[in-house]
Design a protein around this motif. Structure first.
Motif, PDB file in Angstrom:
ATOM      1  N   LEU A   1       0.839  -1.192   0.000  1.00 39.76           N
ATOM      2  CA  LEU A   1       0.000   0.000   0.000  1.00 39.76           C
ATOM      3  C   LEU A   1       0.882   1.252   0.000  1.00 39.76           C
ATOM      4  N   ALA A   2       1.946   1.210   0.805  1.00 39.90           N
ATOM      5  CA  ALA A   2       2.851   2.358   0.891  1.00 39.90           C
ATOM      6  C   ALA A   2       3.517   2.611  -0.454  1.00 39.90           C
ATOM      7  N   GLN A   3       3.849   1.519  -1.147  1.00 36.91           N
ATOM      8  CA  GLN A   3       4.519   1.666  -2.437  1.00 36.91           C
ATOM      9  C   GLN A   3       3.633   2.344  -3.463  1.00 36.91           C
ATOM     10  N   GLU A   4       2.320   2.274  -3.248  1.00 40.15           N
ATOM     11  CA  GLU A   4       1.424   2.910  -4.212  1.00 40.15           C
ATOM     12  C   GLU A   4       1.182   4.363  -3.885  1.00 40.15           C
ATOM     13  N   GLY A   5       1.840   4.863  -2.838  1.00 41.12           N
ATOM     14  CA  GLY A   5       1.756   6.281  -2.534  1.00 41.12           C
ATOM     15  C   GLY A   5       0.635   6.665  -1.601  1.00 41.12           C
ATOM     16  N   MET A   6       0.065   5.691  -0.885  1.00 45.19           N
ATOM     17  CA  MET A   6      -1.005   6.007   0.067  1.00 45.19           C
ATOM     18  C   MET A   6      -0.453   6.814   1.242  1.00 45.19           C
ATOM     19  N   THR A   7      -1.221   7.813   1.671  1.00 42.53           N
ATOM     20  CA  THR A   7      -0.872   8.536   2.889  1.00 42.53           C
ATOM     21  C   THR A   7      -1.240   7.643   4.070  1.00 42.53           C
ATOM     22  N   MET A   8      -0.265   7.359   4.917  1.00 45.13           N
ATOM     23  CA  MET A   8      -0.527   6.401   5.994  1.00 45.13           C
ATOM     24  C   MET A   8      -0.029   6.934   7.328  1.00 45.13           C
ATOM     25  N   ILE A   9      -0.841   6.712   8.360  1.00 48.97           N
ATOM     26  CA  ILE A   9      -0.347   6.936   9.716  1.00 48.97           C
ATOM     27  C   ILE A   9      -0.534   5.623  10.448  1.00 48.97           C
ATOM     28  N   CYS A  10       0.527   5.140  11.036  1.00 53.03           N
ATOM     29  CA  CYS A  10       0.479   3.795  11.582  1.00 53.03           C
ATOM     30  C   CYS A  10       1.014   3.792  13.007  1.00 53.03           C
ATOM     31  N   VAL A  11       0.159   3.390  13.943  1.00 51.44           N
ATOM     32  CA  VAL A  11       0.641   3.169  15.299  1.00 51.44           C
ATOM     33  C   VAL A  11       1.126   1.729  15.357  1.00 51.44           C
TER      34      VAL A  11
END
Lengths: 482, 259
Positions: free
Chosen positions: B199-209
């Motif tokens: 998902l990160a590789q596709e450029g999604m903005t992510m906030i992850c605890v």
């Protein structure tokens, strides 16, 4: 260090083999269930003795039963003649002669086809609710109902026109179930008006105009929901419908009836009795108390102070008062609060208060289901952007109701049996009312067991049916695979 | 970790602000859980929040889609400010996907129905189309063959991947992960992390605890360390792990990496 074990590698896995004889079949069952310890063996023997004594007393009474007689005295004479002096025997002849009063009270016998048809249509109306989406079950239910209905109508000696009408009606319903099973729910929605018309008779236009009131509600709702939201739109729709029922209902129905008089012989509420009465009260209260109970349970959990307080107050007040008090309120007090000369039907008043009573209990049962749901379900629904009503309808309620099924059905069973309490406000319930009427007859004076067994058996069949259905439903809805 | 295979070609951080949090404070009753949080997340950023338990990290990301209400300060998500206005809240929630520690799948619905429910009822997408989208994302998380099973029939790792697919079906612009692997058996953690990396590789903005420091090093462009409801330190992962500035951070890192 010299005693090192030889290494071992299994080259072939062992297959399963059959257990020894003592662990199989009847031997195993009897061992583990009846004779597992000295105490259990003693209890088993005692139990068998008790059962034997019970049957020894009961069987002759049942086997000597008499079906053909005109009075209790005659019954006893026949038993004495058949089984010898001093033998006991049941006198079922009373039921053969008076069964119609147990079922219909004083409903005119020429009109018996109406409650019978209403009863059959009840199952047709319930089918899409009970077996949502399972067309095979719905069709089987409709088929069985049609067969039973026709048999009952013929048995009652119904005239040909009514017989044909009933057949055509059932055929139409089956046709709908085959081609448009989803549309069957419309019949369910119309059923209250149909049943009311069949049971009480009178002009056909009264129930039709009353149903139009719901049309007014739907119209107002659809017009306003986009602008004011679900709650306000429903509230205003309800107000509009009430205005319709208060001011438009009577004149409009009379007006249409004058132009096109169409209807059935009106039957007064005094003539209702027996299981007909129990079903009218029980079924109406059961089907109305579930939605009211859901709303009350949601109200009790609401963040809005006023709604929460009102819900809690209502539930606690109703639960704190015995049902008999509510029934007395229905029969006596309500008259004082209503405007003079309003003739508000006693059965209707009783239904309203029994419904309120049941909905308070249902609300608490459903609250239990809501409390059992993990918080994460609410959060997931919120997190996906579902609004309050969507989350309740799609996520929360389906699960909470599923958890609450045993409790809800218990409440319903209790409610159905409680309908016999209407005897205390002078209605002719099957247990006390009709039995008293029968026993007042000089021919049947002194008969005790038979009417109660008969009524008890019918209640048992109905309540057992509900209980089995709830177990079926629990199995069907079991998706958590725990 | 999948460092070697990480394809960074689409992982671009733009100047556009996705989330801005200004002087945000939150109390549970009299307990001050979040204190003066200031944080800006640009589109395409991948942020890992870590910290000891009770430090307020879950509460912080739950405030971003208003599962928790903040009492002071400002949170703007995708240009919509979170206030008590229900319309804004629903708008933000439908734009922000959330994945929970305990998956929170709907146990009375099949996997496919779990995935199509919100698109059908919130986005008003026709059922057929919603099912196609759902199958697309289920294939992406590699469990299309489970579509007609119920959540209870799946393993924890599979359930969490369904939960990710369910969020993706709403086509969110931001994804929040609240300790997505903490409730999983060790052997299932990887399958979920792989999905998140993809998902990160596709450029999604992510906030992850998360406490998966390997994931933080491989994927995050920023690591935020929280303690006692405050942001103590934030830095890019290499600096954060190799050269922590505050003593609190050093202690925390020595505890979680030291075994």
């Amino acid at each position: 260090m010299t005693a090192m074990q030889e290494t071992f590698v299994r080259s072939e896995m062992l297959g399963p083999s059959a257990p020894p004889i003592s662990e199989r079949g009847a031997v195993k069952w009897a061992r583990s269930n009846l004779f597992s310890s000295p105490l259990n063996t003693i209890l088993t023997l005692l139990g068998i003795t008790a059962l034997f004594l019970l049957l020894q007393g009961l069987l002759p009474w049942l086997l000597n039963g008499v079906w053909n007689a005109n009075s209790l005295a005659e019954c006893r004479a026949i038993v004495a003649a058949n089984a010898g002096e001093g033998a006991t025997g049941a006198c079922w002849a009373m039921i053969r002669e008076r069964w119609h009063q147990f079922l219909f009270g004083f409903y005119p016998s020429a009109e018996y086809w109406r409650p019978v048809l209403a009863f059959a249509l009840l199952f047709a109306a319930l089918a899409p609710v009970l077996y949502a989406g399972i067309r095979r079950n719905i069709l089987m239910m409709l088929g069985a109902v049609t067969v039973c209905l026709l048999a009952a109508l013929i048995g009652l000696g119904t005239t040909a026109p009514h017989l044909i009408q009933a057949t055509v009606l059932m055929a139409v319903l089956i046709a709908v179930a085959v081609w448009q099973p989803k549309k069957l729910i419309l019949f369910t929605l119309l059923y209250p008006a149909i049943a009311f018309f069949l049971l009480w008779g009178g002009s056909v236009w009264s129930p039709v105009v009353a149903m139009l009131g719901f049309g007014v509600l739907a119209l107002v709702y659809r017009f306003l929901v986009g602008r004011l939201g679900v709650v306000v739109a429903t509230g205003l729709g309800f107000v509009a419908a009430c205005l319709w029922w208060m001011f438009a209902q009577t004149p409009l129905a009379a007006e249409i009836n004058a132009v096109l008089p169409l209807g059935l012989t009106p039957i007064d509420s005094d003539q209702f009795g027996g299981f007909l009465l129990a079903f009218v009260i029980g079924v109406t209260a059961i089907s109305a108390s579930l939605p009211i109970g859901i709303l009350l349970a949601l109200g009790r959990q609401s963040d809005m102070f006023l709604i929460k307080t009102l819900s809690v107050g209502f539930i606690e007040f109703i639960r704190g008062v015995p049902l008999i008090t509510m029934l007395f309120t229905a029969s006596l007090l309500l008259q004082y609060f209503l405007p003079p000369n309003t003739n508000f039907d006693l059965i209707l008043r009783v239904i309203i208060l029994v419904t309120l009573f049941a909905s308070a209990y249902i609300a608490e049962v459903i609250r239990g289901g809501l409390a059992a749901l993990p918080r994460g379900q609410y959060e997931a629904a919120d997190g996906l952007g579902l609004d309050y009503w969507q989350a309740q309808r799609l996520i929360i309620m389906p699960q909470a109701l599923k958890i609450a099924i045993p409790g809800i059905v218990s409440s319903f069973i209790g409610l159905f049996k409680d309908t016999t309490l209407v005897a205390f406000v002078g209605l002719l319930d099957p247990l006390k009312g009709v039995t008293q009427v029968v026993r007042a007859d000089i021919n049947w004076k002194g008969i005790y067991w038979e009417p109660y067994i008969f009524v008890g058996l019918i209640f048992f069949i109905i309540c057992f049916g509900m209980s089995r259905y709830s177990m079926y439903l629990e199995r069907k809805l079991k998706t958590d695979h725990r | 970790m999948a460092e070697a295979a990480l394809d960074t070609s689409k992982m671009k951080i733009s100047d556009e602000v996705a989330i801005s949090i200004v002087a945000m404070n939150k109390w549970y009753g009299t307990f001050h859980v979040l204190r003066d949080i200031d944080m800006t997340v640009n589109r395409g950023e991948r942020i890992v929040i870590c910290g000891p338990s009770g430090s307020g990290k879950s509460t912080l990301i739950r405030c971003i889609n208003r599962l928790e209400e903040h009492q002071a300060g400002q949170i703007v998500v995708d240009g919509t400010e979170l206030t008590s206005d229900l319309k804004n809240i629903d708008k933000v929630r439908s734009e922000v996907g959330m994945v929970f520690q305990h998956f929170n799948l709907f146990p009375h619905l099949t996997i496919l129905e779990n995935c199509t429910l919100a698109p059908i009822w919130v986005r008003k997408i026709p059922k057929r189309e919603a099912e196609e989208t759902a199958m697309h994302f289920l294939r992406k998380v590699k469990i299309p063959e489970q579509a007609n099973k119920y959540p209870g029939q799946l393993s924890g790792g599979q359930q969490q991947r369904v939960a990710i697919a369910r969020s993706l079906c709403m086509k969110p612009r931001i994804m929040l992960f609240d300790e997505p692997t903490s409730a999983l058996d060790p052997e299932m953690i990887k399958e979920v992390l792989d999905t998140m990396i993809e998902l990160a590789q596709e450029g999604m903005t992510m906030i992850c605890v998360t406490h998966e420091m390997g994931f933080a090093q491989a994927v995050a462009n920023r690591v935020i360390f929280m303690d006692q409801g405050q942001i103590v330190e934030q830095n890019e992962p290499k600096e954060f792990f190799n050269n922590p500035k505050s003593d609190r951070t050093k202690l925390f890192l020595s505890q979680i990496l030291g075994h």
